[in-house]
Write an enzyme that holds these catalytic residues in place. Structure first.
Site, short mmCIF file in Angstrom:
data_model
loop_
_atom_site.label_atom_id
_atom_site.label_comp_id
_atom_site.label_asym_id
_atom_site.label_seq_id
_atom_site.Cartn_x
_atom_site.Cartn_y
_atom_site.Cartn_z
N LEU A 36 6.64 -8.84 28.81
CA LEU A 36 7.73 -8.12 29.45
C LEU A 36 9.07 -8.45 28.81
O LEU A 36 9.22 -9.49 28.14
CB LEU A 36 7.79 -8.47 30.94
CG LEU A 36 6.60 -8.03 31.81
CD1 LEU A 36 6.71 -8.66 33.19
CD2 LEU A 36 6.56 -6.51 31.92
N GLY A 38 12.41 -10.13 28.63
CA GLY A 38 12.83 -11.38 29.24
C GLY A 38 11.74 -12.43 29.33
O GLY A 38 11.96 -13.52 29.85
N SER A 109 5.68 -3.71 23.46
CA SER A 109 4.42 -3.00 23.15
C SER A 109 3.50 -2.97 24.37
O SER A 109 2.47 -3.63 24.39
CB SER A 109 3.72 -3.62 21.94
OG SER A 109 3.69 -5.03 21.98
#
Length: 201
Positions: A36, A38, A109
């Site tokens: 994700l 962060g 991705s």
């Protein structure tokens, strides 16, 4: 280029990928960091590149934000554009692997099919999927670019983890706990590279 264009012929080079690897003193591979926003992908990839550089390993880091300033500056964030973004990066990474480099890529991705597409392009044994697994709540708390705040406020659409799905890897070569210290994660990656005889230093 059209796939059916018979006038475009592959040109083989006199120097082989194996010869380039011998010159560098290590194998050419891509470490594909996924997770994700962060989660720590870019931070860990950067830490690993720094460690490898100190060991004399030839590297290059492809970062998701950076490539959108040039190579993929014409792409948005629709599903089709995201797929094309990953395809382009996969092609560049593959060229760098053939040049004998250890390539680090830091991209959300989010879709398994796109990561598999790059794996097949690069080839088994040269593609290492690195899942930086950090809980969404932690990523939101970090929010280094303020993107989660914008997504929650409805100012940013199709944001992975909020209103766009992230498909976690099912069989990544290495699964990192993104809440650990970066130095610990870098060491785990160095250990993996040595165990797989990719680097010897």
């Amino acid at each position: 280029m059209a796939l059916h264009d018979e006038n475009v012929v592959w040109h083989s080079h006199p120097v082989t990928p194996q010869q380039r690897e011998q010159h560098h003193g290590h194998r050419g591979v891509v470490l594909w960091f996924t997770g994700l926003s962060g989660s720590g992908k870019s931070t860990v990839a950067g830490g690993l590149e720094e460690a490898l550089h100190k060991l004399g390993v030839s590297t290059y880091l492809l970062d998701g934000d950076n490539v959108r300033h040039g190579l993929c500056s014409d792409l948005g964030f629709s599903d089709a554009d995201r797929k094309e973004n990953i395809r382009r990066v996969g092609e560049v990474a593959n060229l760098m692997v053939e040049a004998g480099l250890v390539v680090l890529t830091a991209f959300i991705s989010p879709h398994r099919a796109e990561r598999q597409m790059v794996r097949e392009r690069v080839g088994e044994g040269r593609f290492i999927e690195v899942f930086v697994d950090t809980p969404l709540a932690i990523c939101e708390a970090r929010d280094p670019k303020g993107l989660y705040k914008k997504a929650r406020a409805g100012e940013l659409r199709n944001f992975t983890g909020i209103d766009s799905v992230y498909e976690a890897p099912e069989s990544a070569e290495i699964h990192l706990n993104g809440e650990q210290l970066v130095t610990n994660l870098v060491q785990q990656l160095l250990d993996l590279l040595r165990q797989n005889d990719i680097i010897r230093s």
